[in-house]
Design a protein around this motif. Structure first.
Motif, PDB file in Angstrom:
ATOM      1  N   UNK A  12      23.646 -17.469  60.649  1.00 13.94           N
ATOM      2  CA  UNK A  12      24.456 -18.113  59.614  1.00 13.94           C
ATOM      3  C   UNK A  12      23.596 -19.601  59.641  1.00 13.94           C
ATOM      4  N   UNK A  13      23.194 -20.162  60.746  1.00 14.47           N
ATOM      5  CA  UNK A  13      22.640 -21.287  60.827  1.00 14.47           C
ATOM      6  C   UNK A  13      21.002 -21.354  60.246  1.00 14.47           C
ATOM      7  N   UNK A  14      20.451 -20.378  60.487  1.00 14.27           N
ATOM      8  CA  UNK A  14      18.990 -20.115  59.845  1.00 14.27           C
ATOM      9  C   UNK A  14      19.129 -19.927  58.424  1.00 14.27           C
ATOM     10  N   UNK A  15      20.147 -19.013  58.070  1.00 11.69           N
ATOM     11  CA  UNK A  15      20.466 -19.109  56.447  1.00 11.69           C
ATOM     12  C   UNK A  15      20.524 -20.194  55.802  1.00 11.69           C
ATOM     13  N   UNK A  16      21.701 -20.891  56.254  1.00 13.14           N
ATOM     14  CA  UNK A  16      22.019 -22.145  55.691  1.00 13.14           C
ATOM     15  C   UNK A  16      20.961 -23.364  55.651  1.00 13.14           C
ATOM     16  N   UNK A  17      20.050 -23.335  56.743  1.00 12.65           N
ATOM     17  CA  UNK A  17      19.080 -24.142  56.767  1.00 12.65           C
ATOM     18  C   UNK A  17      17.867 -23.900  55.740  1.00 12.65           C
ATOM     19  N   UNK A  18      17.584 -22.553  55.681  1.00 13.91           N
ATOM     20  CA  UNK A  18      16.714 -22.147  54.631  1.00 13.91           C
ATOM     21  C   UNK A  18      17.206 -22.333  53.223  1.00 13.91           C
ATOM     22  N   UNK A  19      18.340 -22.009  53.010  1.00 12.07           N
ATOM     23  CA  UNK A  19      19.107 -22.403  51.717  1.00 12.07           C
ATOM     24  C   UNK A  19      18.856 -23.816  51.601  1.00 12.07           C
ATOM     25  N   UNK A  20      19.072 -24.602  52.163  1.00 13.58           N
ATOM     26  CA  UNK A  20      18.955 -25.962  52.086  1.00 13.58           C
ATOM     27  C   UNK A  20      17.635 -26.574  51.568  1.00 13.58           C
ATOM     28  N   UNK A  21      16.413 -25.965  52.279  1.00 13.01           N
ATOM     29  CA  UNK A  21      15.314 -26.262  51.835  1.00 13.01           C
ATOM     30  C   UNK A  21      14.921 -25.489  50.301  1.00 13.01           C
ATOM     31  N   UNK A  22      15.157 -24.243  50.306  1.00  6.21           N
ATOM     32  CA  UNK A  22      14.698 -23.417  49.018  1.00  6.21           C
ATOM     33  C   UNK A  22      15.410 -23.633  47.988  1.00  6.21           C
ATOM     34  N   UNK A  23      16.916 -23.992  48.071  1.00 13.05           N
ATOM     35  CA  UNK A  23      17.630 -24.186  46.901  1.00 13.05           C
ATOM     36  C   UNK A  23      18.047 -25.590  46.648  1.00 13.05           C
ATOM     37  N   UNK A  24      17.882 -26.487  47.591  1.00 18.72           N
ATOM     38  CA  UNK A  24      18.224 -27.803  47.454  1.00 18.72           C
ATOM     39  C   UNK A  24      16.791 -28.642  47.215  1.00 18.72           C
ATOM     40  N   UNK A  25      15.853 -28.664  48.240  1.00 19.38           N
ATOM     41  CA  UNK A  25      14.755 -29.631  47.776  1.00 19.38           C
ATOM     42  C   UNK A  25      14.017 -29.106  47.063  1.00 19.38           C
ATOM     43  N   UNK A  26      13.423 -27.869  47.335  1.00 15.07           N
ATOM     44  CA  UNK A  26      12.421 -27.342  46.429  1.00 15.07           C
ATOM     45  C   UNK A  26      12.757 -27.287  44.925  1.00 15.07           C
TER      46      UNK A  26
END
Length: 118
Positions: A12-26
């Protein structure tokens, strides 16, 4: 192993962290660069192509939406499996160790619910 508590929380934590980078910042950076290149690329104001090549004009909306919903389902499924999980990573000690848990959640995955709503 779907019944290991650590693996579920780590997923859960890895998935949410990756989503923040890929769907948010990028996506924010890509949208900003696309907008700037669309608006400032041509000198003639009648030749702007922002309506066809600007940010948000790509035609693959449904695959992106389905992928986003699949990500939500996976994370919530892992969260719903937490109450059925077991602690498997602890070592078995020969003696007894008394530990007082202070400030911990009373149910498995109790504090992570606030992170999932984000």
């Amino acid at each position: 192993d779907k019944s290991d508590e650590f693996q579920l929380v780590q997923f859960i934590l890895n998935f949410k962290g990756t989503a923040f980078i890929s769907q948010g910042l990028l996506r924010a950076i890509i949208g900003f660069v696309t907008f700037l290149s669309c608006v400032t690329s041509r000198a003639d104001p009648m030749v702007h192509d922002c309506d066809t090549k600007g940010p948000g004009t790509n035609k693959n909306l449904w695959p992106m939406t389905i992928g986003f919903l699949l990500q939500l389902v996976l994370v919530w499924l892992a969260f719903l499996l937490l109450p059925c999980s077991k602690e498997k990573g602890k070592s078995v000690l020969k003696g007894s160790v008394s530990v007082t848990d202070q400030g911990h959640a009373t149910v498995k995955g109790g504090y992570i619910i606030y992170f999932l709503w984000y």
